[in-house]
Design a protein around this motif. Structure first.
Motif, PDB file in Angstrom:
ATOM      1  N   ARG A  79     -88.562   1.076 -67.783  1.00 27.03           N
ATOM      2  CA  ARG A  79     -87.906   0.202 -66.813  1.00 27.03           C
ATOM      3  C   ARG A  79     -88.969  -0.665 -66.140  1.00 27.03           C
ATOM      4  O   ARG A  79     -90.037  -0.166 -65.770  1.00 27.03           O
ATOM      5  N   GLN A 132     -88.898   6.121 -68.823  1.00 25.63           N
ATOM      6  CA  GLN A 132     -87.626   6.809 -68.627  1.00 25.63           C
ATOM      7  C   GLN A 132     -87.682   8.145 -69.365  1.00 25.63           C
ATOM      8  O   GLN A 132     -87.928   8.194 -70.555  1.00 25.63           O
ATOM      9  N   THR A 192     -88.142   6.141 -59.379  1.00 25.90           N
ATOM     10  CA  THR A 192     -88.182   7.487 -58.771  1.00 25.90           C
ATOM     11  C   THR A 192     -89.557   7.869 -58.250  1.00 25.90           C
ATOM     12  O   THR A 192     -89.754   9.000 -57.819  1.00 25.90           O
ATOM     13  N   MET A 215     -89.918  -3.923 -63.250  1.00 26.10           N
ATOM     14  CA  MET A 215     -89.581  -4.799 -62.130  1.00 26.10           C
ATOM     15  C   MET A 215     -90.414  -6.070 -62.257  1.00 26.10           C
ATOM     16  O   MET A 215     -91.628  -6.011 -62.381  1.00 26.10           O
ATOM     17  N   ILE A 226     -84.611  -6.252 -62.636  1.00 30.22           N
ATOM     18  CA  ILE A 226     -84.936  -4.966 -63.234  1.00 30.22           C
ATOM     19  C   ILE A 226     -84.467  -4.992 -64.678  1.00 30.22           C
ATOM     20  O   ILE A 226     -83.295  -5.265 -64.951  1.00 30.22           O
ATOM     21  N   ARG A 249     -84.104   2.647 -55.057  1.00 27.73           N
ATOM     22  CA  ARG A 249     -82.856   2.863 -55.789  1.00 27.73           C
ATOM     23  C   ARG A 249     -83.063   2.977 -57.293  1.00 27.73           C
ATOM     24  O   ARG A 249     -82.459   3.833 -57.944  1.00 27.73           O
ATOM     25  N   ASP A 250     -83.901   2.111 -57.858  1.00 25.35           N
ATOM     26  CA  ASP A 250     -83.997   2.005 -59.316  1.00 25.35           C
ATOM     27  C   ASP A 250     -85.221   2.675 -59.921  1.00 25.35           C
ATOM     28  O   ASP A 250     -85.348   2.735 -61.142  1.00 25.35           O
ATOM     29  N   ASP A 276     -84.524  -2.960 -68.590  1.00 24.44           N
ATOM     30  CA  ASP A 276     -84.746  -1.747 -69.370  1.00 24.44           C
ATOM     31  C   ASP A 276     -85.164  -2.137 -70.783  1.00 24.44           C
ATOM     32  O   ASP A 276     -84.448  -2.889 -71.461  1.00 24.44           O
ATOM     33  N   VAL A 300     -80.786  -4.955 -65.779  1.00 21.52           N
ATOM     34  CA  VAL A 300     -80.104  -3.867 -65.079  1.00 21.52           C
ATOM     35  C   VAL A 300     -79.602  -4.357 -63.724  1.00 21.52           C
ATOM     36  O   VAL A 300     -78.462  -4.110 -63.339  1.00 21.52           O
ATOM     37  N   GLU A 301     -80.450  -5.036 -63.012  1.00 20.82           N
ATOM     38  CA  GLU A 301     -80.123  -5.513 -61.670  1.00 20.82           C
ATOM     39  C   GLU A 301     -80.970  -6.737 -61.382  1.00 20.82           C
ATOM     40  O   GLU A 301     -82.062  -6.896 -61.923  1.00 20.82           O
ATOM     41  N   ILE A 335     -85.020  -1.909 -54.093  1.00 22.95           N
ATOM     42  CA  ILE A 335     -85.082  -1.649 -55.531  1.00 22.95           C
ATOM     43  C   ILE A 335     -85.997  -0.477 -55.835  1.00 22.95           C
ATOM     44  O   ILE A 335     -85.679   0.375 -56.686  1.00 22.95           O
TER      45      ILE A 335
END
Length: 645
Positions: free
Chosen positions: A423, A437, A506, A425, A410, A503-504, A412, A398-399, A500
């Motif tokens: 997700r 998710q 919650t 890290m 990151i 942003r990625d 998924d 993802v990133e 991260i």
């Protein structure tokens, strides 16, 4: 030789004893990441080049008598120069500045000793084997590196070792002054020969390219090992040791033949490829390090053998070694600075392996068909890890980002039986946090922080509003335990992790607790803050696969206790594949007069929970509670040998 040899040997010993010592001093000040040692290696390579350039300059611009006078003055200046104080910071440039101001001048003098005394020896003894001094120098370097973790680090604190090093440096200064006196009284002369005059560009390219390739492999292998294990001096020493021993092997005796060099290179590459594909995640530490070190040694024999095969006559000794040092610096620069800017992940070693495999195949292109086919197969197998690593890196990506503190990505993952999409890290190969998710399970704590983990049990206790401190942010998973009225204060050294997590994931946004994130090294930040009054302080600051040593010392525990309420609890995450940190935490707790208990939970794959071990520390200690004689780490003394599994 009777005077020059001791001076060269002691100089080399001190030169490579200061490397792990300085690196160990820098680790806690610059965040304890694998990049600290990469930046240290880069500094050492360029300081070595500066020393060689100095040796070449005075031997070409001054007569021997004036060389002796000038070098004697430099020696006295190095003895008299004050040493700057260490300062904290971040980034490779700040670290290199700190090394320059603390050890730079003395390191430069020691770096110049071997080429300068080889030149003096060749001037006074034209028929002598001056290149043997280089072999003895590298042997002394190897002894210094090997003795650091096994003897010096295990028995002496940093300050005491620095004091012993200072006295030894004074002895080396006496030897250098005596050597200069011999040259001064000899009345010898030497013809002026420039750095590159009379040497073809093809030969100069070889003098640069072979040490550059070996140095690049050294840097890449060291970084790779620090990423998959831990950034500890023990793992810095092993690759550097085999790198130096390859110099000893090819310069002490003339046995290397270019005809079998490429076969040696491919053999070393296949050893590394096997380690990378099959050992990185599951192998025992000793087997993993041994295979990487063996592969690096064979590769360096290949590179340095090719270098020894083109060594010049005695008049160009300093020119030759200056090119060698420049090549080593270029290799370090490519891995230490260029790679982080060009590559999103730690691909240096596998990509270097693929390029070296192609080089070996090209060198064997004119041999028999059977040999060419074998070389082609070996080159493809050497490139396989690069393809596998890059493919795996971008699968589900993802990133991604990379900075001084590591490479983050990151990913998924799709839904599996009984589990929704997730997700993740990752920092290198280490998972720093995951999140389901989907709104219904989004705030469910995962990885090392499940409900039955040490952290989960402490954070699930009933009671009023709590003030919780967390060292290490990760994805912010622990915020999932936040309740109305709670305050969570996270300490995180890596700004990319903070970006991260916000942003990625919650966790920080959806928690019912008030959250604040403090950027910077937790130990240093807590030392400067007024007491926070934490009900619970959780230490979960991973670097590679271990907690940085400066967070597990007597002084660190003193800082933690100052920020805890009288009945506050300290919990440390010590899950580790290679290091058994439990005895050290128990010893620290007993030393502080506190009780310590072990809380372990099993993995629950369907819940995204990993097996984890937490040490929960609170006071006072029960009667008879002790550290069982285990040595207590301090800021001045710590040894990873005591906690190896």
């Amino acid at each position: 030789m009777s005077l020059f040899a001791p001076a060269v040997i002691l100089s080399a010993f001190l030169l490579f004893l200061i490397q792990p010592l300085a690196g160990k001093q820098m680790l806690p000040l610059f965040g304890g990441s694998a990049a600290v040692w990469s930046a240290c290696l880069l500094f050492f390579q360029f300081a070595l080049l500066a020393g060689y350039l100095y040796a070449h300059a005075i031997t070409r611009w001054l007569r021997p008598k004036h060389q002796a006078i000038f070098h004697g003055a430099v020696v006295l200046g190095c003895l008299a120069a004050p040493r700057a104080e260490l300062s904290t910071g971040s980034g490779s440039l700040h670290l290199i500045y700190a090394l320059t101001t603390t050890v730079g001048l003395r390191y430069l003098l020691l770096s110049a000793t071997s080429p300068l005394l080889q030149h003096w020896h060749a001037t006074l003894n034209p028929d002598g084997r001056s290149y043997r001094l280089s072999a003895w120098s590298n042997a002394a370097c190897a002894v210094a590196l090997l003795s650091f973790p096994l003897f010096w680090e295990a028995r002496f604190g940093v300050r005491e070792l620095e004091r012993w090093w200072g006295w030894a440096f004074a002895a080396e200064a006496v030897l250098l002054m005596l050597a200069a006196a011999v040259v001064y009284r000899s009345g010898a002369s030497n013809p002026p020969v420039g750095l590159i005059s009379g040497t073809s560009w093809r030969m100069r390219a070889r003098w640069l390219a072979w040490p550059a390739l070996a140095s690049a492999f050294l840097m890449a292998t060291s970084t790779h090992l620090c990423q998959i294990v831990a950034p500890a001096p023990l793992l810095w020493v092993v690759p550097l040791l085999v790198y130096l021993m390859s110099f000893v092997a090819v310069f002490e005796r003339e046995w290397y033949k270019p005809s079998f060099g490429s076969v040696m290179g491919l053999t070393g590459l296949l050893m590394m490829a096997g380690a990378m594909l099959y050992l990185d995640l599951q192998a025992a530490l000793a087997l993993k390090v041994a295979l990487y070190a063996g592969g690096l040694f064979v590769l360096c024999l290949f590179c340095h053998g090719e270098l020894a095969a083109v060594k010049p006559e005695r008049e160009r000794i300093t020119s030759y070694w200056t090119h060698v040092a420049a090549g080593g610096a270029l290799g370090s620069l490519a891995i230490g600075f260029a790679s982080p800017m060009l590559l999103r992940g730690y691909f240096e070693l596998p990509l270097l392996m693929a390029a070296a495999g192609a080089l070996c195949f090209w060198r064997m292109r004119r041999l028999s068909r059977f040999v060419r086919q074998g070389a082609a197969i070996a080159a493809v197998l050497a490139a396989t890890p690069a393809l596998a690593l890059v493919t795996g890196y971008y699968s589900g990506l993802v990133e991604a980002g990379r900075n001084f503190y590591g490479s983050l990505r990151i990913l998924d993952e799709p839904a599996r039986a009984g589990r929704p999409p997730m997700r993740k890290m990752l920092n290198g190969l280490v998972t720093h946090g995951t999140q389901f998710q989907g709104v219904d399970r989004e705030m469910e704590p995962t990885t090392y922080y499940g409900r039955m983990s040490g952290a989960g049990l402490e954070l699930s206790r009933s009671g009023g509003p709590r003030h919780v401190g967390v060292i290490g942010l990760g994805a912010g998973t622990l915020a999932a335990y936040g309740r109305p009225g709670d305050r969570f204060r996270f300490y995180e050294i890596n700004p990319l992790v903070i970006e991260i997590a916000k942003r990625d994931f919650t966790y920080l946004r959806r928690t019912e607790a008030a959250v604040e994130v403090v950027e910077g090294d937790a130990r240093l930040t807590l030392a400067e803050e007024s007491p926070q009054g934490f009900d619970l302080l959780l230490v979960d600051a991973f670097s590679g696969d271990s907690i940085p040593a400066h967070l597990l010392t007597r002084e660190a525990f003193t800082v933690y206790r100052r920020h805890l309420k009288p009945d506050g609890v300290l919990a440390l995450h010590v899950s580790n594949q290679f290091l058994d940190l439990e005895p050290e935490v128990r010893a620290l707790a007993a030393d502080a007069g506190l009780n310590c208990s072990r809380v372990a939970n099993s993995a629950q794959p369907e819940a995204g929970v990993f097996g984890a071990v937490w040490m929960v520390v609170h006071g006072p200690a029960r009667a008879g509670e002790s550290g069982h004689g285990f040595p207590v780490w301090t800021d001045d003394w710590s040894s990873v040998l005591a906690v190896l599994k």
